[in-house]
Structure formats: structure tokens, C-alpha cells
Scaffold this motif. Structure first.
Motif, PDB file in Angstrom:
ATOM      1  N   PRO A   1      16.500 -19.090 -18.692  1.00  0.00           N
ATOM      2  CA  PRO A   1      14.892 -19.098 -18.753  1.00  0.00           C
ATOM      3  C   PRO A   1      14.350 -18.151 -17.328  1.00  0.00           C
ATOM      4  O   PRO A   1      15.144 -17.988 -16.457  1.00  0.00           O
ATOM      5  N   LEU A   2      13.040 -17.655 -17.547  1.00  0.00           N
ATOM      6  CA  LEU A   2      12.475 -16.931 -16.463  1.00  0.00           C
ATOM      7  C   LEU A   2      12.417 -17.817 -15.075  1.00  0.00           C
ATOM      8  O   LEU A   2      11.789 -18.907 -15.160  1.00  0.00           O
ATOM      9  N   ALA A   3      12.833 -17.561 -14.154  1.00  0.00           N
ATOM     10  CA  ALA A   3      12.725 -18.073 -12.969  1.00  0.00           C
ATOM     11  C   ALA A   3      12.229 -17.416 -11.718  1.00  0.00           C
ATOM     12  O   ALA A   3      11.266 -18.118 -10.894  1.00  0.00           O
ATOM     13  N   SER A   4      12.096 -16.155 -11.791  1.00  0.00           N
ATOM     14  CA  SER A   4      11.243 -15.480 -10.644  1.00  0.00           C
ATOM     15  C   SER A   4      11.151 -14.020 -11.202  1.00  0.00           C
ATOM     16  O   SER A   4      11.862 -13.299 -11.906  1.00  0.00           O
ATOM     17  N   ILE A   5       9.982 -13.497 -10.452  1.00  0.00           N
ATOM     18  CA  ILE A   5       9.578 -12.230 -10.626  1.00  0.00           C
ATOM     19  C   ILE A   5       9.103 -11.523  -9.083  1.00  0.00           C
ATOM     20  O   ILE A   5       8.270 -11.970  -8.741  1.00  0.00           O
ATOM     21  N   GLU A   6      10.063 -10.635  -8.770  1.00  0.00           N
ATOM     22  CA  GLU A   6       9.599 -10.099  -7.446  1.00  0.00           C
ATOM     23  C   GLU A   6       8.878  -8.792  -7.536  1.00  0.00           C
ATOM     24  O   GLU A   6       9.235  -7.890  -8.660  1.00  0.00           O
ATOM     25  N   HIS A   7       7.766  -8.589  -7.375  1.00  0.00           N
ATOM     26  CA  HIS A   7       6.650  -7.676  -7.551  1.00  0.00           C
ATOM     27  C   HIS A   7       6.222  -6.719  -6.752  1.00  0.00           C
ATOM     28  O   HIS A   7       5.862  -7.220  -5.488  1.00  0.00           O
ATOM     29  N   LEU A   8       6.238  -5.438  -6.899  1.00  0.00           N
ATOM     30  CA  LEU A   8       5.722  -4.523  -5.822  1.00  0.00           C
ATOM     31  C   LEU A   8       4.749  -3.572  -6.590  1.00  0.00           C
ATOM     32  O   LEU A   8       5.562  -2.727  -7.219  1.00  0.00           O
ATOM     33  N   ILE A   9       3.725  -3.694  -6.541  1.00  0.00           N
ATOM     34  CA  ILE A   9       2.548  -2.855  -7.185  1.00  0.00           C
ATOM     35  C   ILE A   9       1.440  -2.238  -6.397  1.00  0.00           C
ATOM     36  O   ILE A   9       0.872  -3.275  -5.595  1.00  0.00           O
ATOM     37  N   SER A  10       1.337  -0.908  -6.489  1.00  0.00           N
ATOM     38  CA  SER A  10       0.170  -0.446  -5.573  1.00  0.00           C
ATOM     39  C   SER A  10      -1.338  -1.189  -5.651  1.00  0.00           C
ATOM     40  O   SER A  10      -1.654  -1.790  -6.461  1.00  0.00           O
TER      41      SER A  10
ATOM     42  N   ASN B   1      -3.645 -17.678 -12.140  1.00  0.00           N
ATOM     43  CA  ASN B   1      -4.085 -17.534 -11.052  1.00  0.00           C
ATOM     44  C   ASN B   1      -3.483 -16.281 -10.502  1.00  0.00           C
ATOM     45  O   ASN B   1      -2.453 -15.969 -10.690  1.00  0.00           O
ATOM     46  N   LEU B   2      -4.318 -15.438  -9.641  1.00  0.00           N
ATOM     47  CA  LEU B   2      -4.113 -14.070  -9.238  1.00  0.00           C
ATOM     48  C   LEU B   2      -3.173 -14.332  -7.799  1.00  0.00           C
ATOM     49  O   LEU B   2      -3.554 -15.136  -6.777  1.00  0.00           O
ATOM     50  N   HIS B   3      -2.230 -13.405  -7.641  1.00  0.00           N
ATOM     51  CA  HIS B   3      -1.552 -13.168  -6.445  1.00  0.00           C
ATOM     52  C   HIS B   3      -1.445 -11.741  -5.871  1.00  0.00           C
ATOM     53  O   HIS B   3      -1.218 -10.963  -6.859  1.00  0.00           O
ATOM     54  N   GLU B   4      -1.479 -11.693  -4.662  1.00  0.00           N
ATOM     55  CA  GLU B   4      -1.368 -10.389  -4.056  1.00  0.00           C
ATOM     56  C   GLU B   4       0.029  -9.608  -4.231  1.00  0.00           C
ATOM     57  O   GLU B   4       0.891 -10.435  -4.042  1.00  0.00           O
ATOM     58  N   SER B   5       0.057  -8.405  -4.536  1.00  0.00           N
ATOM     59  CA  SER B   5       1.446  -7.955  -4.579  1.00  0.00           C
ATOM     60  C   SER B   5       1.882  -7.205  -3.295  1.00  0.00           C
ATOM     61  O   SER B   5       1.047  -7.372  -2.374  1.00  0.00           O
ATOM     62  N   GLN B   6       2.909  -6.331  -3.256  1.00  0.00           N
ATOM     63  CA  GLN B   6       3.322  -5.860  -2.082  1.00  0.00           C
ATOM     64  C   GLN B   6       3.225  -4.161  -2.294  1.00  0.00           C
ATOM     65  O   GLN B   6       3.812  -3.887  -3.536  1.00  0.00           O
ATOM     66  N   GLU B   7       2.902  -3.740  -1.217  1.00  0.00           N
ATOM     67  CA  GLU B   7       2.925  -2.206  -1.421  1.00  0.00           C
ATOM     68  C   GLU B   7       4.412  -1.672  -1.704  1.00  0.00           C
ATOM     69  O   GLU B   7       5.216  -1.939  -0.971  1.00  0.00           O
ATOM     70  N   PRO B   8       4.828  -0.745  -2.562  1.00  0.00           N
ATOM     71  CA  PRO B   8       5.948  -0.367  -3.001  1.00  0.00           C
ATOM     72  C   PRO B   8       6.647   0.889  -1.951  1.00  0.00           C
ATOM     73  O   PRO B   8       6.910   1.855  -2.633  1.00  0.00           O
ATOM     74  N   ILE B   9       6.356   0.652  -0.716  1.00  0.00           N
ATOM     75  CA  ILE B   9       6.979   1.560   0.325  1.00  0.00           C
ATOM     76  C   ILE B   9       8.503   1.437   0.393  1.00  0.00           C
ATOM     77  O   ILE B   9       8.895   0.164  -0.173  1.00  0.00           O
ATOM     78  N   MET B  10       9.217   2.340   0.818  1.00  0.00           N
ATOM     79  CA  MET B  10      10.673   2.355   0.702  1.00  0.00           C
ATOM     80  C   MET B  10      11.150   1.071   1.499  1.00  0.00           C
ATOM     81  O   MET B  10      12.134   0.472   1.098  1.00  0.00           O
ATOM     82  N   ALA B  11      10.647   0.664   2.563  1.00  0.00           N
ATOM     83  CA  ALA B  11      11.193  -0.399   3.392  1.00  0.00           C
ATOM     84  C   ALA B  11      11.060  -1.629   2.624  1.00  0.00           C
ATOM     85  O   ALA B  11      12.049  -2.588   2.575  1.00  0.00           O
ATOM     86  N   ASN B  12      10.038  -1.769   1.909  1.00  0.00           N
ATOM     87  CA  ASN B  12       9.653  -3.014   1.018  1.00  0.00           C
ATOM     88  C   ASN B  12      10.597  -3.076  -0.204  1.00  0.00           C
ATOM     89  O   ASN B  12      10.875  -4.244  -0.359  1.00  0.00           O
ATOM     90  N   LEU B  13      10.839  -1.898  -0.647  1.00  0.00           N
ATOM     91  CA  LEU B  13      11.754  -1.939  -1.894  1.00  0.00           C
ATOM     92  C   LEU B  13      13.166  -2.474  -1.285  1.00  0.00           C
ATOM     93  O   LEU B  13      14.058  -3.139  -2.162  1.00  0.00           O
ATOM     94  N   TYR B  14      13.847  -1.949  -0.288  1.00  0.00           N
ATOM     95  CA  TYR B  14      15.028  -2.667   0.226  1.00  0.00           C
ATOM     96  C   TYR B  14      15.081  -3.839   0.406  1.00  0.00           C
ATOM     97  O   TYR B  14      16.004  -4.807   0.058  1.00  0.00           O
TER      98      TYR B  14
END
Length: 397
Positions: free
Chosen positions: A69-78, A89-102
Motif C-alpha cells: 500500500p501507498l506509504a509515502s510521497i516525497e514531493h518537490l514542486i516549484s 489538507n494542503l502541504h507546502e512542497s519543496q523547491e526542486p533545486i539540485m541540493a534538495n533533489l539529492y
């Protein structure tokens, strides 16, 4: 970290997802700068964040896999885009810069590797480039003029997939919604097609199944109309909802319908062709399959899929002189009645029905009728009727 933690304490196998949607490129055309000296005609993307959100919403609302079953979604969206959970419920995403992607990749890989029967899903939508060494996915901070190496802030797809061989999860799947364009000046400047987000050594490698689904073939351009979900992601979700479904035991009525990764390419391409048939002024490439290993069941449908039935006449101008009917077990289940002629020719009629044996019928306005039986199953069925002679309409009364 921007994480939707859906089953934080789930003890057994589960599905862990990483979703990236890059719409903001400060150093490319239209960006907030400083701009790169060479931008390869690449601009800001309004479609990519919407597409990433669309895929996440399918996961949250519809994804089912009893064994994982679906357990987690890591999301990086501009920004300013947010992600909604199952409760809205709304959740802030993270900027997909290279450091965050790593960082996000490291965390996602660790969660996915917590059990060998986990499923690891990776999704990217944004700009992409291609050369003979593979595909590069461009992070938000790509082409920063302060960075000497042009490929430093880009992700090497094939290298990243290879790096996941050191993850214990034996079932992995990658969806790459980007162009794979070839830019001569970019190839001359770059030292590699981006950086792998992770690497795998020669020891402790898993025998992972790793299908990859690209929005385009090598050197091709993807289609993403401004302000809309991209053609590939829209078609991917349609495939996952129904067009890529298969019933392993052959029981159309009571059997379990599943989406097997071996059917996704055909399902996506069917959805693409159906979409473009309604928008002939657009051109779009087909889904391209890559990767390695065996296929596996990814998603379980809650019931029978809704499969398209497309009915029409050849020549097509007879469509506006016809009615269409679909019958099952002696009862009519769908109909498009005769419509008085219009200045614009009518397209073939589409209806969506569950898999079954149907009788379909097309009747012209002069009473000429053609009927046939069809077995309906994904991805779709087309019934185009022909007439041996041009049938004149009834004379006006």
C-alpha cells in the motif's frame, strides 16, 4: 523535506514515491535571473507543476496495491504549488533545486530500501535534454552562470536508475515526463548528461525490476500545452485508471483487474492517440519504454475498468447521418441518437463501458444498418463501419 507520510508505521511492504515537478527556471528565458548566456530556447513551464500535482492526486485518491500500500510521497514542486492529502489538507512542497533533489532522493531510497518487497516509484516532469550518454533532467537551478559545469544541476536518468540497484526494493518504476531534445551547443559545453542522484557499488546489488517510461523517444520533444497537464501525464493516469488494465485469470466479470507494467506503454499510447484525434492541430510523440528486468503488477483496480468503444463510419462524413447503439445481453446500454447535420462534421462517437461481449449497431438516416459483435477489453476497441455504396439520405418529406 516535503513528505506526505500516509502510512508512517506500516510494518510490511509498502509503496514509496518521489515526485518532481519543475516549472521555475530562474536562469532560463523568462526567469528571475541572473540569466544564462546560452539558454537553448528553454523557457518557464506552467504545465510541469500541474502535471506533478495531477499524478500525486491519482496516487492519493486511487492507487491500490494490497501487497504494497501507498506509504509515502516525497514531493518537490516549484512554488507556489502545494500538495493535497487524502483529506484535502494542503502541504507546502519543496523547491526542486539540485541540493534538495539529492537529499530527497537519499531519504526516498532509504524508505524504499527498508523491505525487499517494497515498490519504489519515481516521477519527473520538467525540461530534459539528451545526448549519446543518456537523458538529463534539469533542476530549478540549472544553467546558473555562477556554476562552471553546465551539467552540474541536472539529473542523469540512466545513472540514477543504475544507482537504485543498491536499493533493496526489488520492484522499481520510473516515469520521465520531459523532452529528450538534442542541443548541439549544450552537448559541446557539457561534460556529462547530468549527475546521478546516487550510485551503486559492485557489492550488495539487488536484482531489481526497473521499467522506465519516457514521454518521448531519444531526440524527441514532449507535448505540454501551457496551463494544462502534460499529454504524457494525462495519458499515464488514464492508462493507470483503465487502459493498461489486464485480468490475469480471464474472468471479465468477477476477476481482479490489475495494471501490469508490461501494459503501461500500450495504454499510454492509446490515450495519446485518442487525445490527439480530438486535437489534430497538435503533434505528440509516443511513450518510449526503457529499463530492465521483469514486469510486475503495480496497481489493483477497485472494479472493472471503463474501456473506450469508438464507433464511426468510413467515409467519416456519414457520421453526421448516423445513430449508434451498444447492446449487452439484449439490453441497450449506450446510444448516440441521430443528430441533424451541422456545418462541422461529427467525430466518431466514443462510449466507455466495462469489459464484456457487446453487440454494436450503426444506422444511417435512410435506414441502412450494420451490426456486429465485439469483445471489449483494454486498452480500447474501435468499430468503424463501411458501406459498399454511398447511401443517399431519405428525400425530404
Amino acid at each position: 523535506m516535503a513528505l506526505l507520510s500516509i502510512l508512517p508505521d506500516h510494518p510490511g511492504p509498502a509503496t514509496h514515491v518521489m515526485v518532481i515537478g519543475v516549472g521555475s527556471y530562474p536562469h532560463l528565458n523568462g526567469g528571475s535571473g541572473p540569466l544564462a548566456a546560452e539558454n537553448w530556447n528553454l523557457r518557464q513551464l506552467s504545465s510541469a507543476p500541474l502535471s506533478a500535482q495531477h499524478f500525486i492526486q491519482w496516487l492519493v485518491k486511487e492507487y491500490q496495491n494490497p501487497a504494497a500500500p501507498l506509504a509515502s510521497i516525497e514531493h518537490l514542486i516549484s512554488s507556489p504549488h502545494q500538495v493535497a492529502d487524502a483529506a484535502g489538507n494542503l502541504h507546502e512542497s519543496q523547491e526542486p533545486i539540485m541540493a534538495n533533489l539529492y537529499t530527497a532522493y537519499k531519504d526516498w531510497k532509504k524508505r524504499a530500501g527498508s523491505h525487499p518487497d517494497n515498490i519504489a516509484l519515481f516521477y519527473f516532469c520538467g525540461h530534459g535534454l539528451y545526448n549519446n550518454n543518456g537523458t538529463a533532467l534539469l533542476a530549478t537551478d540549472f544553467a546558473d552562470p555562477e556554476v562552471d559545469r553546465i551539467a552540474l544541476n541536472a539529473v542523469h536518468v540512466e545513472g540514477t536508475v543504475n544507482g537504485m540497484l543498491s536499493c533493496a526494493a526489488r520492484r522499481q518504476c520510473f516515469f520521465i515526463d520531459s523532452c529528450r531534445s538534442v542541443k548541439t551547443s549544450w552537448q559541446e559545453m557539457m561534460d556529462s548528461p547530468g549527475q546521478p542522484l546516487g550510485t551503486a557499488g559492485v557489492k550488495n546489488l539487488s536484482a531489481a525490476q526497473q521499467p522506465i517510461f519516457y514521454a518521448t523517444g531519444p531526440t524527441q520533444v514532449a507535448l505540454a500545452p501551457a496551463g494544462e497537464v502534460s499529454l504524457f501525464t494525462k495519458s499515464l493516469v488514464e492508462a493507470l485508471q483503465s487502459l493498461a488494465a489486464v485480468n490475469p485469470d480471464g474472468d471479465f466479470i468477477n476477476g481482479q483487474w490489475v495494471v501490469d507494467t508490461s501494459r503501461i506503454e500500450e495504454g499510454v499510447n492509446t490515450a495519446i492517440k485518442m487525445d490527439l484525434a480530438l486535437r489534430p492541430w497538435l503533434e505528440g510523440p509516443e511513450c518510449y519504454f526503457g529499463g530492465s528486468g521483469k514486469h510486475f503488477n503495480l496497481h489493483h483496480l477497485p472494479g472493472r475498468p471503463a474501456v473506450p468503444v469508438v464507433m464511426g463510419w468510413d467515409p467519416s462524413d456519414l457520421n453526421q447521418r448516423a445513430s449508434f447503439e451498444i447492446h449487452c445481453a439484449g439490453a441497450m446500454v449506450a446510444q448516440r441518437p441521430y443528430v441533424p447535420p451541422t456545418p462541422q462534421p461529427l467525430e466518431p462517437w466514443e462510449s466507455r463501458q466495462p469489459p464484456e461481449i457487446y453487440q454494436v449497431k450503426a444506422v444511417l438516416d435512410n435506414g441502412y444498418m450494420v451490426a456486429r459483435q465485439l469483445i471489449l477489453q483494454p486498452p480500447m476497441k474501435r468499430a468503424i463501419f463501411t458501406t459498399p455504396v454511398v447511401q443517399p439520405p431519405h428525400p425530404p418529406v
